[in-house]
Scaffold this active site. Structure first.
Site, short mmCIF file in Angstrom:
data_model
loop_
_atom_site.label_atom_id
_atom_site.label_comp_id
_atom_site.label_asym_id
_atom_site.label_seq_id
_atom_site.Cartn_x
_atom_site.Cartn_y
_atom_site.Cartn_z
N SER A 19 0.83 -1.21 0.00
CA SER A 19 0.00 0.00 0.00
C SER A 19 0.86 1.26 0.00
O SER A 19 0.57 2.23 -0.72
CB SER A 19 -0.93 0.00 1.21
OG SER A 19 -1.89 -1.03 1.13
N HIS A 62 -3.70 4.18 7.42
CA HIS A 62 -3.70 4.37 5.98
C HIS A 62 -4.19 5.78 5.64
O HIS A 62 -3.62 6.46 4.77
CB HIS A 62 -4.59 3.33 5.30
CG HIS A 62 -3.91 2.02 5.09
ND1 HIS A 62 -3.70 1.49 3.83
CD2 HIS A 62 -3.39 1.13 5.95
CE1 HIS A 62 -3.09 0.33 3.94
NE2 HIS A 62 -2.89 0.09 5.22
#
Length: 336
Positions: free
Chosen positions: A180, A215
């Site tokens: 990610s 995130h």
């Protein structure tokens, strides 16, 4: 306006004297000297009191030359105040990209950097592990690094545009592999990005909520976020580059929506077909993150095996339609 970069590194150079990190320990002393620009053999940074014919802007970070060209230096931290410059385009931007590559996206968004602007990375130091990794990242962001002692001519820039739109990139990796972060890194220089979040928000699950929050906090604040499981529709309706994170959570949600863990899975295959078709036809740059499921243990349940097989097939199909497929291991990307 000619700009001599006597040094291109951070405050004490690269390698940092006495530092034994993996980045510094392999470089010879003085590999890159501390940042030192000299304009037309006379003007030095900060540009707050240049000689006649030159005009400073952006709090001394910018310099307009007698020939009308504009130079901007962007150090690490917040962007300089460009309001006094009327947010006009610059011919040459010297920027610390290791301190936040997403700031280059903001400069593009505001029109300070365009396709004719030369973007040169400075402030280089052991925040990056090697010159090779530096070059890889700068190519993704539409920038370049130059050796100490290079002279740049603002009237004859060597522009390095960002990766062209339409490129499809699939990043695979295991849990906590860094896939990610790599995906976000690849799009950091884009002025507009839509982040397609496919996973649950984490209500009732503190550990998952913490992951989602981490995130979110890592992403550039100016990116748009869309929470959806209609990936095919989102890809077809895109108006900016897309980051999909991730395909594994999306497929699990599709299994849930259609009650396919134990029952008929024809609706799952149809949704996958729709996504692959949209992926193939998109005109926008798209980076998707997915779990590599082929190297783990065989799931103990039939539903687990069905999910593993479905995600493996989806990965394979999207990889066949992608210009770039990369496996991320321990934060290191390996192009397949």
């Amino acid at each position: 306006m000619k700009v001599l970069l006597r040094g291109t590194a951070g405050g004490e150079g690269w390698p940092l004297p006495g530092c034994r990190c993996a980045s510094c320990s392999v470089l010879p002393a003085g590999h890159r000297r501390p940042f030192e620009p000299v304009v037309d053999e006379a003007v030095r940074f900060p540009f707050d009191a240049p000689p006649g014919g030159y005009r400073p802007f952006a709090g001394g970070h910018g310099l307009a030359g007698p020939d009308g060209s504009r130079l901007l230096y962007v150090p690490g931290g917040p962007l300089p105040d460009l309001a006094t410059a009327g947010t006009v385009r610059c011919d040459l931007v010297l920027v610390d990209l290791l301190g936040g590559p997403e700031r280059l996206g903001l400069l593009r968004r505001d029109g300070v950097v365009d396709g004719g602007t030369e973007v040169v990375a400075v402030g280089l130091d052991h925040r990056i592990r090697s010159e090779g990794e530096l070059a890889r990242r700068l190519a993704l962001w539409g920038a370049r690094a130059v050796p100490d002692g290079t002279t740049l001519d603002t009237l004859a820039p060597v522009a390095t545009p960002p990766v062209p739109a339409g490129r499809r990139e699939l990043l695979l990796g295991g849990s906590r592999s860094g896939k990610s972060a790599e995906a976000e890194l690849r799009l950091a220089g884009e002025p507009y990005v839509t982040y397609l979040a496919t996973g649950p928000r984490g209500e009732g699950d503190g550990e998952w909520a913490a992951r989602v929050r981490a995130h979110r906090e890592r992403r550039p604040a100016h990116w748009a976020t869309v929470e959806t499981t209609d990936l095919a529709g989102a890809v077809r309706g895109a108006t900016s580059p897309l980051l999909v994170d991730g395909l594994g959570t999306w497929l699990a949600a599709v299994f849930d929506e259609h009650g396919a863990w134990e029952g008929d899975r024809s609706a799952v295959w149809r949704r996958c077909d729709e996504l692959v078709a949209a992926w193939r036809e998109t005109d926008w740059r798209i980076v998707a993150v997915s779990d590599e499921v082929g190297m783990g243990v065989v799931p103990a349940t039939s539903s687990g095996r069905a999910f593993r097989d479905a995600l493996g097939r989806l990965n394979e199909r999207l990889a066949a339609e992608s210009e770039d497929v990369t496996l991320v291991v321990a934060g290191r990307p390996h192009r397949l």
